[in-house]
Design a protein around this motif. Sequence first.
Motif: not given
Length: 470
Positions: A361-386
Amino acid sequence: MRVRVPGAPVFRFGAGFGMRAIRRKGQDMLSWIGLVGGLALLIWLTVRGVNILIAGPVAALVVAVTAGLPLLPPFAEAAGTGTQAGADFATSYMAGFTSFFADWFLMFLLGAIFGEVMAASGAAASVARWITAKLGSKYALLATVLAAAVLTYGGVSVFIVAFSVYSLSVSLFREANLPRRFIPGALAFGSVTFTMTSAGSPEIQNLIPMQYLGTTAYAGWQVSLVVAALMASLGYAWLSRMVRAAVAKGEGFEARGSDDAPEEGRHLPPPLLSLLPLVAVLGVFLTTQSLGKWALLAALSSGIVVAAAVGWQSLRALPGAFSTGATGATIAIANTCAVVGFGSIAQLTPAFAQALGAVQSLPGSPLIGAAVAVTTIAALTGSASGGQTIALPLIAPFYLGQGADPAALHRTVAIASGALDSLPHNGYVVTTIRVVCGETHARAYGAVGATTVVVPTIGLVVALILFSIF
């Protein structure tokens, strides 16, 4: 006489509903505290030197308890726990642990043995001496980075690259008298930054988005080329500066009893011949792509055979190399599995689901929301592929529906997955620093974090800017 007040049942229902809502909010808040606290605890314990096989389950237990996850299968309830129905801590943690072990143990085993055979045969030392003689010791760092980069872009798993190039890097750093605590940074920089997430890379971090976005491995190649060049130049300049500063303070190569003895007086195979094992690994891997990840088995097996043949005069040392490699591989994959298990528990929490919903639900470009989603989950799981495999099934339809360009989304997701994934608890980071290189986070993570967290994050910001312009 008791007077029944009209609407009282509704009032009582409303109060009960309100209390349930309050309790649910309290549970959600506790889940958030547990998720963030558990991640912080895992990172703190890892940096403090606590064995990851202990730190991983302990941190995951904190996450599970605060999320209301039953600890054992007999206590698991079908519903009402606020987590996935029927899940429990013990089963879920071990499912993540064993699934990674089953998928990757043979690759870890052969990769570790290959690295040990390269060292025992004298091939690694021969290449290192040749490079330093021809180019000068100042290129020892560059040679290590390039060796890791070539294998990674050739498709060899980043875990295997660390095992394969370590023996060469030790010889290079010894010849150049550079502080060995920077070897993990050099290996990581060459493996998990400008090569792993770039267009055309055969690493899974570049391939996973294809199945969700209908793209190719070369999606967004124009921006990828710019970002890869930026990361490569910035990261290498930063790493070189750190090494020079350490040398200026009097640091040098620190020999260990586990190292091969210096090679003076020892017969070494010719340097060009010594390159054949690396060429064999890369060549066989590229020609057996139809086998999928199992191509690594054929490639590494070929590399071991060629390395043994190149160093036939050192055959007596090979049985010990096989034994050492097997032990190292078992420890390395177990350490990684411990972190994967933590990620499995994190995925079950309400806080994790809410975090994923919030970034959509982040405002702005969809690319920003996708970037935040993926990098946040990667941080939580400790895995880029995860981070990709969890986020993409949920965010890809959403952002494509908002009109995001699939190629731009592919490249953004790939680059984003390689940023915050490399926090201290990341399985690759733990394995490379502690098992492969025998270092501590206190000594080695500074260089690793600078080149694999800060530099890729800068690259991600530049990619988002370029995609917004063109």
